[in-house]
Design an enzyme around this catalytic site. Structure first.
Site, PDB file in Angstrom:
ATOM      1  N   ASP A  76      -6.723  36.672 -48.378  1.00 26.76           N
ATOM      2  CA  ASP A  76      -7.370  37.917 -47.967  1.00 26.76           C
ATOM      3  C   ASP A  76      -6.442  39.063 -48.379  1.00 26.76           C
ATOM      4  O   ASP A  76      -6.389  39.426 -49.556  1.00 26.76           O
ATOM      5  CB  ASP A  76      -7.611  37.822 -46.450  1.00 26.76           C
ATOM      6  CG  ASP A  76      -8.423  38.963 -45.878  1.00 26.76           C
ATOM      7  OD1 ASP A  76      -9.179  39.587 -46.630  1.00 26.76           O
ATOM      8  OD2 ASP A  76      -8.306  39.243 -44.678  1.00 26.76           O
ATOM      9  N   ARG A 110     -15.666  25.864 -37.486  1.00 24.66           N
ATOM     10  CA  ARG A 110     -14.893  25.116 -38.489  1.00 24.66           C
ATOM     11  C   ARG A 110     -15.677  23.901 -39.000  1.00 24.66           C
ATOM     12  O   ARG A 110     -15.497  23.458 -40.129  1.00 24.66           O
ATOM     13  CB  ARG A 110     -13.578  24.613 -37.881  1.00 24.66           C
ATOM     14  CG  ARG A 110     -12.565  25.705 -37.552  1.00 24.66           C
ATOM     15  CD  ARG A 110     -11.208  25.075 -37.266  1.00 24.66           C
ATOM     16  NE  ARG A 110     -10.297  25.976 -36.586  1.00 24.66           N
ATOM     17  CZ  ARG A 110      -9.540  26.896 -37.186  1.00 24.66           C
ATOM     18  NH1 ARG A 110      -9.589  27.029 -38.495  1.00 24.66           N
ATOM     19  NH2 ARG A 110      -8.733  27.655 -36.487  1.00 24.66           N
ATOM     20  N   GLU A 120      -4.244  26.599 -49.213  1.00 28.69           N
ATOM     21  CA  GLU A 120      -4.685  27.641 -48.268  1.00 28.69           C
ATOM     22  C   GLU A 120      -6.202  27.747 -48.291  1.00 28.69           C
ATOM     23  O   GLU A 120      -6.822  27.582 -49.348  1.00 28.69           O
ATOM     24  CB  GLU A 120      -4.108  29.000 -48.703  1.00 28.69           C
ATOM     25  CG  GLU A 120      -2.961  29.504 -47.839  1.00 28.69           C
ATOM     26  CD  GLU A 120      -3.404  30.137 -46.524  1.00 28.69           C
ATOM     27  OE1 GLU A 120      -4.269  29.564 -45.843  1.00 28.69           O
ATOM     28  OE2 GLU A 120      -2.868  31.204 -46.186  1.00 28.69           O
ATOM     29  N   ASP A 121      -6.766  28.048 -47.138  1.00 30.74           N
ATOM     30  CA  ASP A 121      -8.224  28.181 -47.079  1.00 30.74           C
ATOM     31  C   ASP A 121      -8.705  29.442 -47.796  1.00 30.74           C
ATOM     32  O   ASP A 121      -9.604  29.405 -48.618  1.00 30.74           O
ATOM     33  CB  ASP A 121      -8.719  28.163 -45.618  1.00 30.74           C
ATOM     34  CG  ASP A 121      -7.979  29.155 -44.706  1.00 30.74           C
ATOM     35  OD1 ASP A 121      -7.074  29.871 -45.172  1.00 30.74           O
ATOM     36  OD2 ASP A 121      -8.315  29.214 -43.503  1.00 30.74           O
ATOM     37  N   LYS A 142      -5.115  26.045 -39.371  1.00 30.54           N
ATOM     38  CA  LYS A 142      -5.916  24.846 -39.379  1.00 30.54           C
ATOM     39  C   LYS A 142      -7.008  24.887 -40.452  1.00 30.54           C
ATOM     40  O   LYS A 142      -7.657  23.889 -40.731  1.00 30.54           O
ATOM     41  CB  LYS A 142      -6.602  24.685 -38.010  1.00 30.54           C
ATOM     42  CG  LYS A 142      -5.671  24.681 -36.840  1.00 30.54           C
ATOM     43  CD  LYS A 142      -6.500  24.739 -35.535  1.00 30.54           C
ATOM     44  CE  LYS A 142      -5.597  25.233 -34.424  1.00 30.54           C
ATOM     45  NZ  LYS A 142      -6.402  25.576 -33.213  1.00 30.54           N
ATOM     46  N   GLY A 143      -7.171  26.073 -41.035  1.00 28.80           N
ATOM     47  CA  GLY A 143      -8.316  26.297 -41.919  1.00 28.80           C
ATOM     48  C   GLY A 143      -8.369  25.407 -43.146  1.00 28.80           C
ATOM     49  O   GLY A 143      -9.437  25.207 -43.720  1.00 28.80           O
ATOM     50  N   VAL A 148     -16.126  34.986 -43.516  1.00 31.81           N
ATOM     51  CA  VAL A 148     -16.730  33.680 -43.750  1.00 31.81           C
ATOM     52  C   VAL A 148     -16.203  32.629 -42.763  1.00 31.81           C
ATOM     53  O   VAL A 148     -15.060  32.724 -42.290  1.00 31.81           O
ATOM     54  CB  VAL A 148     -16.499  33.194 -45.205  1.00 31.81           C
ATOM     55  CG1 VAL A 148     -17.362  33.960 -46.172  1.00 31.81           C
ATOM     56  CG2 VAL A 148     -15.033  33.292 -45.610  1.00 31.81           C
ATOM     57  N   LYS A 175     -10.699  36.642 -51.511  1.00 37.88           N
ATOM     58  CA  LYS A 175     -11.341  37.955 -51.337  1.00 37.88           C
ATOM     59  C   LYS A 175     -10.516  38.958 -52.136  1.00 37.88           C
ATOM     60  O   LYS A 175      -9.664  39.670 -51.583  1.00 37.88           O
ATOM     61  CB  LYS A 175     -11.314  38.365 -49.864  1.00 37.88           C
ATOM     62  CG  LYS A 175     -12.300  37.661 -48.978  1.00 37.88           C
ATOM     63  CD  LYS A 175     -12.303  38.355 -47.621  1.00 37.88           C
ATOM     64  CE  LYS A 175     -12.864  37.475 -46.544  1.00 37.88           C
ATOM     65  NZ  LYS A 175     -12.685  38.041 -45.202  1.00 37.88           N
TER      66      LYS A 175
HETATM   67  P1  IMP Z   1      -4.131  37.255 -45.247  1.00 35.92           P
HETATM   68  O1  IMP Z   1      -2.717  37.176 -44.768  1.00 35.92           O
HETATM   69  O2  IMP Z   1      -4.751  38.588 -44.935  1.00 35.92           O
HETATM   70  O3  IMP Z   1      -4.316  36.867 -46.691  1.00 35.92           O
HETATM   71  O4  IMP Z   1      -4.964  36.295 -44.344  1.00 35.92           O
HETATM   72  C1  IMP Z   1      -4.996  34.962 -44.493  1.00 35.92           C
HETATM   73  C2  IMP Z   1      -5.581  34.297 -43.269  1.00 35.92           C
HETATM   74  O5  IMP Z   1      -6.521  35.141 -42.553  1.00 35.92           O
HETATM   75  C3  IMP Z   1      -6.364  33.095 -43.701  1.00 35.92           C
HETATM   76  O6  IMP Z   1      -5.548  31.961 -43.834  1.00 35.92           O
HETATM   77  C4  IMP Z   1      -7.381  32.968 -42.590  1.00 35.92           C
HETATM   78  O7  IMP Z   1      -6.828  32.234 -41.514  1.00 35.92           O
HETATM   79  C5  IMP Z   1      -7.626  34.384 -42.116  1.00 35.92           C
HETATM   80  N1  IMP Z   1      -8.859  34.938 -42.729  1.00 35.92           N
HETATM   81  C6  IMP Z   1      -8.954  35.921 -43.632  1.00 35.92           C
HETATM   82  N2  IMP Z   1     -10.231  36.174 -43.959  1.00 35.92           N
HETATM   83  C7  IMP Z   1     -10.968  35.296 -43.234  1.00 35.92           C
HETATM   84  C8  IMP Z   1     -12.393  35.035 -43.163  1.00 35.92           C
HETATM   85  O8  IMP Z   1     -13.246  35.652 -43.815  1.00 35.92           O
HETATM   86  N3  IMP Z   1     -12.761  34.043 -42.310  1.00 35.92           N
HETATM   87  C9  IMP Z   1     -11.876  33.327 -41.568  1.00 35.92           C
HETATM   88  N4  IMP Z   1     -10.551  33.532 -41.621  1.00 35.92           N
HETATM   89  C10 IMP Z   1     -10.096  34.511 -42.452  1.00 35.92           C
END
Ligand code: IMP
Length: 199
Positions: free
Chosen positions: A118, A180, A114-115, A58-59, A168, A146
């Protein structure tokens, strides 16, 4: 109600719980300014193509809604939802599709919205999922990156802001489904009185 209490709108209250506090990292005005530039960058690459935006729930909802209005020309959108398994704030990289796309993306110019990027494990899964569906072009736009957390070998084609390794919230991003609705991107800080997610 006095004029002062009217002025102190509900938007001013972040709604945090004991032990949690937020610090503004990127003010909403700066986000909006950057979205105008991102809209221009994307349209420079695809001046006349109809663009099909796919928001990852939902981000990305506020990001997609605001970015879409910075893109001239023909724009459509769809949403999908995935869940990543893991404990706390760490993902194991195991991703499951929760809500599929409504319409086919074959032959379309797709922009994945994408929000935050990470570890990149979610995006890696999504890219494989979308590529199988044979879009004409497949690009990725992320609001936040990040960079130092990356595990998977993926990158965004368009990035709003590289950010440090901090958790964040706001502008669509949540902690346990909260925050949110904050207009700014904020760092969530935990003090000694913070309750755990399950608490
Ligand atoms: P990844 O698969 O590790 O790149 O994670 C992606 C998802 O993790 C994002 O779409 C977010 O939903 C969640 N996420 C990662 N870091 C944060 C943060 O700092 N705040 C909130 N959600 C995060």
């Amino acid at each position: 109600m006095s004029t002062n209490s009217k002025k102190r709108s509900s938007r001013a209250r972040p709604g945090h719980r004991p032990g949690e506090s937020v610090r503004v990292l990127i003010p909403n005005a700066r986000v909006k300014q950057r979205l105008r530039q991102l809209g221009e960058e994307i349209r420079r690459d695809f001046p006349t193509e109809p663009l099909h935006l796919i928001g990852v729930l939902k981000g990305s909802v506020f990001f997609l809604a605001d970015l879409a209005r910075e893109l001239g020309g023909e724009v459509s959108f769809d949403f999908l939802s995935v869940s990543s398994y893991g404990s706390g704030t760490d993902s194991t990289g195991e991703v499951k599709l929760i809500k599929d796309l409504d319409v086919s993306i074959e032959g379309r110019t797709v922009i994945v919205v994408e929000d935050i990027l990470d570890t990149g494990l979610t995006l890696k899964y999504l890219l494989r999922f979308f590529e199988e569906k044979k879009p004409k072009h497949l690009r990725v736009v992320v609001l936040l990156d990040k960079v130092e957390r990356r595990i998977a070998d993926v990158h965004a084609d368009y990035t709003g802001f590289p950010i440090p390794n901090e958790f964040v919230v706001g502008y669509g991003l949540d902690y346990d489904e909260r925050y949110r609705n904050l207009p700014d991107v904020c760092v969530l800080q935990f003090g000694p009185r913070a309750k755990s997610k399950s608490g």
